[in-house]
Design an enzyme around this catalytic site. Structure first.
Site, short mmCIF file in Angstrom:
data_model
loop_
_atom_site.label_atom_id
_atom_site.label_comp_id
_atom_site.label_asym_id
_atom_site.label_seq_id
_atom_site.Cartn_x
_atom_site.Cartn_y
_atom_site.Cartn_z
N TRP A 343 0.83 -1.20 0.00
CA TRP A 343 0.00 0.00 0.00
C TRP A 343 0.87 1.26 0.00
CZ3 TRP A 343 -1.31 -4.57 2.08
CH2 TRP A 343 -2.60 -5.04 1.89
N CYS A 378 -6.71 -5.05 -1.40
CA CYS A 378 -7.84 -5.85 -0.96
C CYS A 378 -8.62 -6.50 -2.10
CB CYS A 378 -8.76 -5.02 -0.06
SG CYS A 378 -9.67 -3.68 -0.88
N HIS A 437 -13.63 -1.57 1.24
CA HIS A 437 -12.83 -2.76 1.51
C HIS A 437 -13.54 -3.95 0.88
CE1 HIS A 437 -10.12 -5.59 3.15
NE2 HIS A 437 -10.94 -6.05 4.09
N ASP A 460 -11.75 -13.24 4.58
CA ASP A 460 -11.01 -12.06 4.15
C ASP A 460 -9.52 -12.39 4.12
OD1 ASP A 460 -9.99 -9.58 3.58
OD2 ASP A 460 -11.06 -8.53 5.18
N ASN A 500 -20.30 -2.03 11.22
CA ASN A 500 -21.37 -1.47 12.05
C ASN A 500 -20.87 -0.79 13.31
OD1 ASN A 500 -24.01 -0.79 12.43
ND2 ASN A 500 -24.67 -2.78 13.17
N ASP A 502 -19.56 2.71 15.31
CA ASP A 502 -19.88 4.13 15.23
C ASP A 502 -18.58 4.93 15.15
OD1 ASP A 502 -22.56 3.65 15.35
OD2 ASP A 502 -22.71 4.00 17.52
N GLU A 549 -30.26 0.94 9.75
CA GLU A 549 -29.58 1.94 10.57
C GLU A 549 -30.57 2.70 11.45
OE1 GLU A 549 -26.64 2.62 11.29
OE2 GLU A 549 -25.29 1.91 9.72
N GLU A 554 -30.71 -2.63 15.37
CA GLU A 554 -29.36 -2.22 15.00
C GLU A 554 -28.63 -1.61 16.19
OE1 GLU A 554 -26.26 0.60 13.62
OE2 GLU A 554 -28.22 1.14 14.46
N TYR A 622 -7.07 4.79 -0.40
CA TYR A 622 -8.42 4.27 -0.17
C TYR A 622 -8.55 3.65 1.21
CZ TYR A 622 -7.37 -0.74 -0.67
OH TYR A 622 -6.91 -2.02 -0.48
#
Length: 818
Positions: A343, A378, A437, A460, A500, A502, A549, A554, A622
């Site tokens: 990267w 990625c 990603h 991943d 998810n 914050d 959301e 949630e 990115y």
């Protein structure tokens, strides 16, 4: 390029300033050797899979270590992957054999197998019924849990007193108890779902129907036949031409990878190309990727990956274990795997990740040399993972998460720190939010988890955080992510934070302490997409990963997850009332042109509001790693009750050009406060500069075995010369990976190239091209090519379109202006 404390790599925050580094070439692989007790610590498999951690590392069932010599460690234990027919033993001709004494004497009356026909042609019933007819191999390739047919040619007529046994062997020391030595008595049934039946006996030909176990080990098996009669026993010697590949079977209800939708299987197992999405949520880019799972050599490369890491053959029937090893081995960290991640922005010692158009060139290079391939990011890791898992028979798709968080302290929140004037404190901002990603979903049951967690699992291969000390991630149930069940394996906390968490804004106070001034609840995992089934449309799958959301479900998931993080009380202090709304707007900016960003402020209160606003603009990778702020603006805006106003900031090409990095992305940090209420305003907005597409035009009809021509047109959008321009061309069934060195392309110049190719498989195909240069990357193009069968429909075979053409130089005379 960028300056500042986070510019050493375009991936991690908080690292000390270093010059961009490129990994050195890996050392020449050492000679083949077995694992030995006390040979250097716990193996990868023992660390990766707890259930195998107590294995005796001297067990002969293990494959070679990572330092194994190039290409060794094939499933048969003797033959180099991809070396069609090149066994270390001299192949024995069909019909030769040995008796039980091993002296080669054939006595009168013995039942001798004079030949075997596995009906392995791609046009035969076996390959058609097992959905393996597209693999560019002559060997038999079947899917487990499903019967296949074969013919045995005998020295005499088969009699009811004769006994025939089929045997399949894999690994260095096959054992019945591990499933690596399978014994199938014909007509008597076998164990674990294996059995063989005589369907027809005609003279000296015996037709057999063989049932494989739905839990069988996947890989390349050696095959032999034993016979026993009153005159003695006979064994057919191993023959490389009789090797059998066994794969996972999403068509078999008894296989735990079973998929109960034919259109899903067509898309997620059999489709050789797909779309990968990138950019930002507001400016989504897409590129076509050639998975090429059926190209010749790719299946051997996939099995070599398992061998290279020394995965026990006995564990290769478990898709959870296989996908976990693939996740680790597709990246090179800690295991000399397939791809070296980079990267830094300096790709001079390898290939710019944006330049790849598919997985085939990467996997074949790894198989051929044994060296990790430079370089990946990625989407490259995810594209290769899709290829490998589809090739092995797992339904797999490539998934993009926009505004993907990278939580570095297990707090399950994205923490962003500002000084007293709300200017970002980059040296403290170790958490980062990737513009996008890319990872993978693969489909399987999870017998290792409580009920309710079958279905899509996240895998991943991009090396980010370690999992039990290994750079791998998953498989992790999407259902556990959706509900914040971060105690479920594997790696649920990290993936939950990606989709998810914050975004929590902290401001430094006068006494040096930090206070939460704003919590942005809808900033992470704003959009999760994949290619739609049966079309090139984009499908929104956000609902699979998270509840709507702001909904009670949630919020409960977020708070459940945060309670298991390092800052369980982060939500104790929340911000003040918010009556001024802020929205960032950015035009569709084109690389090489001036642009404009603007902020819309709206006063929802019944009183006048005074807003002091700060705008800071920097370029960004990115991955969210940013450079030095190169432009900033301060504004004070008066808003009447219910009124709106716009704050603008023009940016000229000459201002951002010196700072450009990969993919031309920019980060706008907006902060401020409302004088009357004390409300804090904070927002991070990323936008990218759009690059042009390559225009591909087919010049004539495409027919199997006949030369066809394609025209590629490109216009340089920049007023500067592009140097060392390289085109790549690739398409399964059409063109092996091909590299074209074009040289320089002048500012705003248009070039036209023509290239020929010879299709080797009929049907709809995708021909994909890319352009890369130090000044401009992320330039792609694709065209669908509908290939007609060869005249007479004689079938087709080729070594997948011939040899790769690497480094071909295109003379200037073949370039045209427009």
């Amino acid at each position: 390029m960028m300056d500042g404390p986070r510019s050493d790599v375009g991936r991690w925050g908080g690292n000390p300033l270093q010059p961009p580094t490129t990994p050195s070439p890996e050392p020449e692989p050492e000679p083949d050797r077995r694992f030995r007790r006390g040979g250097g610590g716990r193996s990868f498999w023992a660390r990766c899979c707890g259930c195998c951690s107590c294995r005796n590392v001297a067990d002969d069932d293990w494959g070679p270590e990572p330092s194994d010599s190039r290409g060794r460690g094939s499933s048969s234990g003797t033959r180099r992957p991809g070396s069609r027919g090149s066994d270390s033993r001299q192949p024995v001709s069909r019909g030769s054999g040995v008796n039980a004494a091993g002296d080669g004497t054939i006595r009168e009356g013995m039942l001798v197998v004079t030949g075997v026909d596995l009906l392995s042609s791609r046009s035969d019933q076996n390959r058609q019924e097992h959905h393996t007819d597209e693999y560019e191999y002559d060997e038999l390739i079947v899917r487990r849990g499903q019967p296949f047919r074969m013919l045995l040619l005998l020295s005499r007529t088969y009699e009811s007193s004769d006994r025939i046994t089929l045997e399949l062997l894999i690994g260095n020391n096959p054992e019945v108890g591990k499933g690596t030595h399978v014994i199938i008595p014909v007509g008597k049934g076998g164990s674990g779902g294996w059995k063989a039946q005589v369907t027809k006996a005609s003279g000296q030909t015996l037709n057999l129907r063989v049932h494989t176990s739905p839990n069988a080990i996947i890989g390349k098996f050696q095959f032999t036949v034993r016979t026993q009669s009153d005159a003695g026993e006979f064994q057919l010697p191993f023959d490389a031409r009789n090797e059998i590949y066994i794969l996972f079977n999403p068509w078999c209800p008894e296989d735990i990878v079973y998929v109960d939708h034919e259109d899903w299987r067509q898309e997620y197992v059999l489709n050789e190309s797909g779309r990968i999405y990138y950019g930002t949520e507001a400016q989504i880019g897409e590129r076509t990727w050639n998975y090429g799972q059926f190209d010749h050599g790719v299946l051997d490369a996939c099995l070599y990956i398992l061998d290279r890491r020394g995965m026990p053959y006995g564990g290769r029937g478990d898709p959870v274990s296989v996908s976990r090893v693939i996740s680790a081995m597709v990246n090179s960290l800690d295991d000399n795997g397939v791809l070296i991640g980079n990267w830094s922005g300096d790709y001079s010692r390898g290939t710019n990740p944006s330049a790849w158009v598919g997985s085939v060139e990467i996997l074949l290079s790894y198989l051929r040399t044994g060296y990790s391939v430079p370089y990946g990011q990625c989407w490259v890791f995810a594209g290769v993972t899709t290829t490998v898992l589809r090739c092995l028979g797992l339904a797999t798709r490539t998934v993009t998460n926009f505004n993907s968080a990278h939580d570095t302290d297990t707090s399950l929140t994205m923490d962003i720190y500002f000084d007293e004037n709300m200017k970002p404190l980059e040296h403290l901002n170790h958490d980062s939010v990737w513009n996008f990603h890319v990872w993978n979903d693969c489909w399987m049951k999870r017998p290792d988890l409580p009920s309710g967690f079958d279905g899509w699992q996240v895998v991943d291969a991009t090396p980010q955080e370690t999992s039990s000390g290994i750079f791998c991630c998953g498989p992790c149930s999407v259902e556990s992510i959706k509900n914040g069940l971060v105690y479920m394996k594997y790696d649920t906390p990290f993936i939950f934070a990606e989709v998810n968490s914050d975004k929590v804004y902290w401001q430094r106070q006068d006494d040096g302490s930090f206070k939460i001034v704003y919590v942005e609840e809808k900033a992470i995992g704003t959009l999760i997409v994949t290619k739609a089934i049966g079309s090139n449309m984009r499908e929104d799958i956000t609902y699979l990963y998270k509840h709507p959301e702001g909904s009670d479900a949630e919020r409960k998931a977020v708070e459940t997850a945060a309670a298991h993080g390092s800052k369980p009380n982060v939500y104790a202090n929340r911000g003040s009332a918010e009556d001024v709304a802020m929205q960032v707007e950015a035009q569709d900016a084109v690389m090489g042109q001036d642009l404009m960003v603007s902020i819309m402020l709206t006063n929802h209160s019944s009183s006048r509001r005074t807003v002091k606003l700060h705008l800071y603009l920097s370029v960004t990778f990115y991955t969210g790693v940013t450079g030095t702020i190169f432009k900033e603006t301060k504004k004070e805006v008066e808003l009447a009750p219910g009124a709106s106003d716009r704050v603008t900031m023009p940016v000229a090409y000459k201002e951002y050009r010196p700072h450009l990095v990969d993919q031309g992305a920019m980060l706008l940090n907006v902060s401020g406060h409302v004088k009357e209420s004390g409300q804090v305003l904070a927002k991070q907005h990323t936008f990218r500069l759009r690059t042009p597409d390559l225009s591909l035009t087919l010049l004539g009809a495409a027919v199997v075995g006949q030369e066809c021509e394609v025209q590629i047109v490109f216009k340089n959008p920049l007023p500067v010369t592009l140097t060392n321009v390289v085109f790549r061309l690739e398409g399964s069934g059409l063109q092996r990976p091909k590299i074209l060195n074009v040289g320089d392309i002048g500012g705003n110049e248009t070039v036209t190239l023509r290239q020929t190719f010879v299709p080797v498989r009929p049907g709809p195909r995708q021909l994909i091209a890319s352009l890369d240069s130090p000044q401009l990357s992320q330039v792609h193009g694709v065209i669908q090519v509908d290939v007609a069968p060869a005249p007479g429909d004689r079938g087709f075979f080729s070594d997948a379109g011939g040899d790769s053409h690497l480094g071909e130089t295109i003379p200037m005379a073949s370039r045209g202006g427009a």
